[in-house]
Design an enzyme around this catalytic site. Structure first.
Site, mmCIF file in Angstrom:
data_model
loop_
_atom_site.group_PDB
_atom_site.id
_atom_site.type_symbol
_atom_site.label_atom_id
_atom_site.label_comp_id
_atom_site.label_asym_id
_atom_site.label_seq_id
_atom_site.Cartn_x
_atom_site.Cartn_y
_atom_site.Cartn_z
ATOM 1 N N HIS A 72 0.784 -1.275 -0.006
ATOM 2 C CA HIS A 72 0.012 0.139 -0.107
ATOM 3 C C HIS A 72 0.716 1.075 0.010
ATOM 4 O O HIS A 72 0.213 2.576 0.119
ATOM 5 C CB HIS A 72 -1.030 0.075 1.297
ATOM 6 C CG HIS A 72 -1.973 0.895 1.247
ATOM 7 N ND1 HIS A 72 -2.308 1.704 2.176
ATOM 8 C CD2 HIS A 72 -3.113 0.801 0.256
ATOM 9 C CE1 HIS A 72 -3.207 2.211 1.943
ATOM 10 N NE2 HIS A 72 -3.829 2.203 0.814
ATOM 11 N N LYS A 77 3.247 4.499 -1.187
ATOM 12 C CA LYS A 77 3.262 5.572 -2.370
ATOM 13 C C LYS A 77 4.455 6.262 -1.981
ATOM 14 O O LYS A 77 4.826 7.228 -1.160
ATOM 15 C CB LYS A 77 2.097 6.100 -2.203
ATOM 16 C CG LYS A 77 0.816 5.368 -2.827
ATOM 17 C CD LYS A 77 -0.027 5.558 -1.345
ATOM 18 C CE LYS A 77 -1.203 4.665 -1.593
ATOM 19 N NZ LYS A 77 -1.898 4.231 -0.256
ATOM 20 N N ASP A 129 16.792 11.133 -7.684
ATOM 21 C CA ASP A 129 18.218 11.360 -7.606
ATOM 22 C C ASP A 129 18.615 11.500 -6.115
ATOM 23 O O ASP A 129 19.622 12.144 -5.802
ATOM 24 C CB ASP A 129 18.591 12.712 -8.002
ATOM 25 C CG ASP A 129 18.407 12.689 -9.672
ATOM 26 O OD1 ASP A 129 18.399 11.632 -10.139
ATOM 27 O OD2 ASP A 129 18.585 13.847 -10.312
ATOM 28 N N HIS A 181 -9.459 11.268 2.030
ATOM 29 C CA HIS A 181 -8.503 10.086 2.022
ATOM 30 C C HIS A 181 -7.165 10.415 2.781
ATOM 31 O O HIS A 181 -6.140 9.411 2.769
ATOM 32 C CB HIS A 181 -8.158 10.015 0.424
ATOM 33 C CG HIS A 181 -7.578 8.395 0.110
ATOM 34 N ND1 HIS A 181 -6.379 8.382 -0.567
ATOM 35 C CD2 HIS A 181 -8.111 7.570 0.187
ATOM 36 C CE1 HIS A 181 -6.019 7.033 -0.342
ATOM 37 N NE2 HIS A 181 -6.968 6.517 -0.034
ATOM 38 N N LYS A 186 -4.257 10.633 5.688
ATOM 39 C CA LYS A 186 -4.141 9.658 6.612
ATOM 40 C C LYS A 186 -3.039 10.323 7.561
ATOM 41 O O LYS A 186 -1.695 10.537 7.211
ATOM 42 C CB LYS A 186 -3.298 8.466 5.924
ATOM 43 C CG LYS A 186 -4.223 7.748 5.146
ATOM 44 C CD LYS A 186 -3.453 7.194 3.760
ATOM 45 C CE LYS A 186 -4.224 6.898 2.587
ATOM 46 N NZ LYS A 186 -5.221 5.934 2.658
ATOM 47 N N ASP A 236 -0.537 17.739 19.900
ATOM 48 C CA ASP A 236 -0.009 18.884 20.632
ATOM 49 C C ASP A 236 0.834 20.033 19.878
ATOM 50 O O ASP A 236 1.631 20.777 20.392
ATOM 51 C CB ASP A 236 1.012 18.429 21.758
ATOM 52 C CG ASP A 236 0.390 17.438 22.572
ATOM 53 O OD1 ASP A 236 -0.883 17.514 22.796
ATOM 54 O OD2 ASP A 236 1.067 16.657 23.441
#
Length: 506
Positions: free
Chosen positions: A236, A238, A243, A424, A426, A431
C-alpha cells in the site's frame, strides 16, 4: 469420442453425488475445518471467532473465503527472504547511526518526552532520525502531480516510482512521455506497482514502457492474467525518489479520482509530503527493499543510490537556501515484520499527548489497544478529534468506522464527517509538535496486513501547517454529536453492528 461424451454426461451426476455426501457429513467437515482455523493459525482470538461464525453460517464456502483472505499458512515462507534482507540492512544502519542519535536526539527541549519514541523506532526498525530536512505539504492532487512532474523533468540519475494503484488514465499518460524522455537522456527509471492495485493496467502499456527502457516491477502479481488469489498482504506504499534529492510519500495514488476528476467522489482531499534532506535516503532504502523483493534486482550493490560515493555538488542540490532543520523518522510496517511499527507509533503519540490529538483517516477500524488509548486520552482531558469521510468507497469499512465513532463520542471525543468530497488523508497530529503522515489508515488492515510507510515528523512549524489544514477542513465538515448519533435509524444501527462484527476481517 463416445467415451469422452459419456464422461461429460456423467459429470453432473458425480458433482451432485459429491455435494450430497458433503451435506450428509457437514458436521464432521465443519469440525475438521474449525480445528484447522483454531489450532493451525496464530491469529487474534476475535478474528478466529469471526471466521468460525462465518464457517457456521456459510458452511464449506466460508472456509474457501478464509483461504482467500487469510493466507497466514504460508506467510512465513512468503516473507522469509524479505525479512532477512530487511533485518540485515536495518541492523547495519542501526549500528552506524546509534551513537550519533544518542548524542543528538531531539534538539528542542519540548520534545524530551518523545525521545522514547525515537529510540523505539531506531531499535525496532532502524528508523534513523534525520534532522536536515525540508517538508512541503500537498492537500490537492493537481498541485501534487504538477510538482512531481516538474521534479521528474529535473532528474539526472534516477527516478524511482512506487504506488499501490496506477491507472492508465490522464494522470499516468501525462507522466509517460516525461519518463521516456528521461530514459533517452540516460536516467534510470523504475516503476513498482502492487499487483492488486495495478490489475486494470493494460499489459501493452507496461510492454511499451519496458521497450523504451523503463524498468517495471509488480508486487505479488496476479495469477493467470488478472486473477488475484491474495487479497491480503498488499503493498500500500506510495513513494517517489528522484536522484536522492527529493522524495514523496503520502496518500495520493495515480488515477483521475486523485485529481478530483471522478464524479463518484467529487473533490479528493488527501495529504502528501515532499521531502528534501537525508530522510529521502530512508525512503530510498524502503523502495530498494521492496524493489529487490519484487523485481529481483539488488540495488544495494550500488552505494550511490543511498548517498554514498556521490559527488558533493549532487547532494540535495536544490534546497540550500530553504529551511532545512525538520527532524524526521521514516517508519515502515508490514506483515513481514513482527512489530506493528506504525500502529505502535500511533499508540505512543496518543499516550504522550497532553493537549490535543487530531486524526484524519478514510477508515477508522482500530484494534482494542488503539481504541483504548484514544478513549483514555479523551477521558484525561485531551482534546481528541476524529475526521472521516461522509461517503464510503468501501461500505462495510465505512459503517464499521461509524460504529467506532460512537465509542469515542461516549467519552467526550469530537467526531466529524467531511462533506466536501472524499477524505483520503492519513494523518495524526499531537500537541502541535509531532505528526505521523503517510500511507497507513487507522484500521486493522493497515496495522497488520498491508505494507505501509509513514513519516513521523518532529517539527512545530510543519505540524502547525498540518493542523491549520485540519482546522480549514472542519469548515467543510458536519459534526456528529452524541445526540445526533443517538438518533440514527434502525437500518443504520443494523449496518453498523454487522460491519463491526466483520471488522477483524476488513
Amino acid at each position: 469420442m463416445d467415451g469422452a461424451m459419456g464422461v461429460f454426461a456423467e459429470a453432473p451426476g458425480q458433482l451432485l453425488g459429491l455435494w450430497g455426501w458433503m451435506m450428509e457429513h457437514l458436521f464432521y467437515i465443519n469440525l475438521f475445518l474449525s480445528v484447522v482455523i483454531v489450532f493451525f493459525q496464530r491469529r487474534d482470538p476475535k478474528a478466529v471467532w469471526t471466521w468460525l461464525l462465518a464457517l457456521y453460517f456459510v458452511p464449506i464456502f466460508g472456509f474457501f473465503l478464509y483461504l482467500l483472505l487469510c493466507q497466514d499458512y504460508h506467510k512465513n515462507k512468503m516473507f522469509r527472504v524479505k525479512e532477512v534482507e530487511d533485518r540485515l540492512w536495518y541492523s547495519v544502519k542501526s549500528q552506524e547511526e546509534a551513537d550519533l542519535n544518542r548524542k543528538v536526539w531531539l534538539k528542542d527541549p519540548r520534545y524530551k518526552g518523545y525521545e522514547k519514541l525515537v529510540k523505539y523506532n531506531l531499535q525496532t526498525s532502524g528508523a534513523v532520525l534525520t534532522e536536515d530536512n525540508q517538508v512541503e505539504i500537498f492537500t490537492d492532487g493537481v498541485e501534487k502531480f504538477d510538482d512531481l512532474i516538474t521534479e521528474m523533468e529535473k532528474a539526472r540519475q534516477y527516478i524511482h516510482i512506487q504506488y499501490y494503484i496506477i491507472k492508465n488514465d490522464e494522470v499516468f499518460q501525462r507522466m509517460v512521455p516525461v519518463l521516456k524522455e528521461k530514459v533517452s537522456q540516460g536516467v534510470e527509471v523504475r516503476i513498482l506497482c502492487d499487483g492488486m492495485g495495478g490489475r486494470f493496467m493494460p499489459q501493452k502499456v507496461w510492454r511499451d514502457l519496458k521497450e523504451s527502457g523503463v524498468m517495471v516491477g509488480e508486487f505479488f502479481p496476479a495469477f493467470l492474467g488478472r486473477l488475484q488469489l491474495r487479497v491480503n498482504y498488499r503493498n500500500h506504499r506510495k513513494i517517489v525518489v528522484i536522484d536522492g534529492n527529493v522524495g514523496y510519500v503520502g496518500g495520493f495514488n495515480i488515477g483521475r479520482e486523485y485529481i478530483s476528476r471522478d464524479p463518484k467522489f467529487g473533490y479528493w482531499r488527501d495529504t502528501h509530503l515532499k521531502i528534501r534532506g537525508s530522510a529521502v535516503y530512508s525512503l530510498q532504502i524502503r523502495f530498494a527493499l521492496d524493489w529487490n523483493y519484487a523485481a529481483g534486482e539488488n540495488l544495494f550493490k550500488d552505494g550511490w543510490y543511498f548517498g554514498l560515493d556521490k559527488p558533493e555538488k549532487e547532494k540535495n542540490r536544490s534546497y540550500k537556501n530553504e529551511k532545512q532543520d525538520v527532524e524526521i523518522q521514516i517508519i515502515s510496517s508490514g506483515p513481514d515484520a513482527s512489530n506493528r511499527q506504525i500502529r505502535n507509533n500511533y499508540l505512543q503519540l496518543f499516550q504522550g499527548a497532553r493537549d490535543h490529538i487530531y486524526i484524519q483517516t478514510p477508515y477508522f477500524v482500530p484494534d482494542d489497544a488503539v481504541l483504548s488509548a484514544l478513549k483514555m486520552a479523551a477521558e484525561s482531558g485531551v482534546d481528541v478529534r476524529l475526521m472521516i469521510p461522509c461517503k464510503p468507497d468501501h461500505p462495510f469499512v465505512y459503517w464499521a468506522s461509524y460504529s467506532y465513532v460512537g465509542d469515542l463520542l461516549a467519552v467526550g471525543a469530537r467526531c466529524y464527517v467531511y462533506e466536501d468530497g472524499f477524505l483520503h488523508a492519513k494523518a495524526v497530529m499531537a500537541d502541535g509538535l509531532v505528526c505521523s503522515c503517510g500511507t497507513a489508515n487507522m484500521d486493522i488492515r493497515s496495522f497488520e496486513l498491508n505494507f505501509e510507510v509513514n513519516a513521523t515528523i518532529f517539527d512545530e512549524e510543519t505540524v502547525k501547517k498540518m493542523e491549520a489544514a485540519f482546522m480549514q477542513d472542519l469548515e467543510r465538515c458536519r459534526e456528529v454529536t452524541k445526540e445526533r448519533y443517538g438518533q440514527r435509524n434502525m437500518w443504520i444501527r443494523i449496518k453498523e453492528q454487522c460491519s463491526r462484527l466483520l471488522s477483524p476481517l476488513l
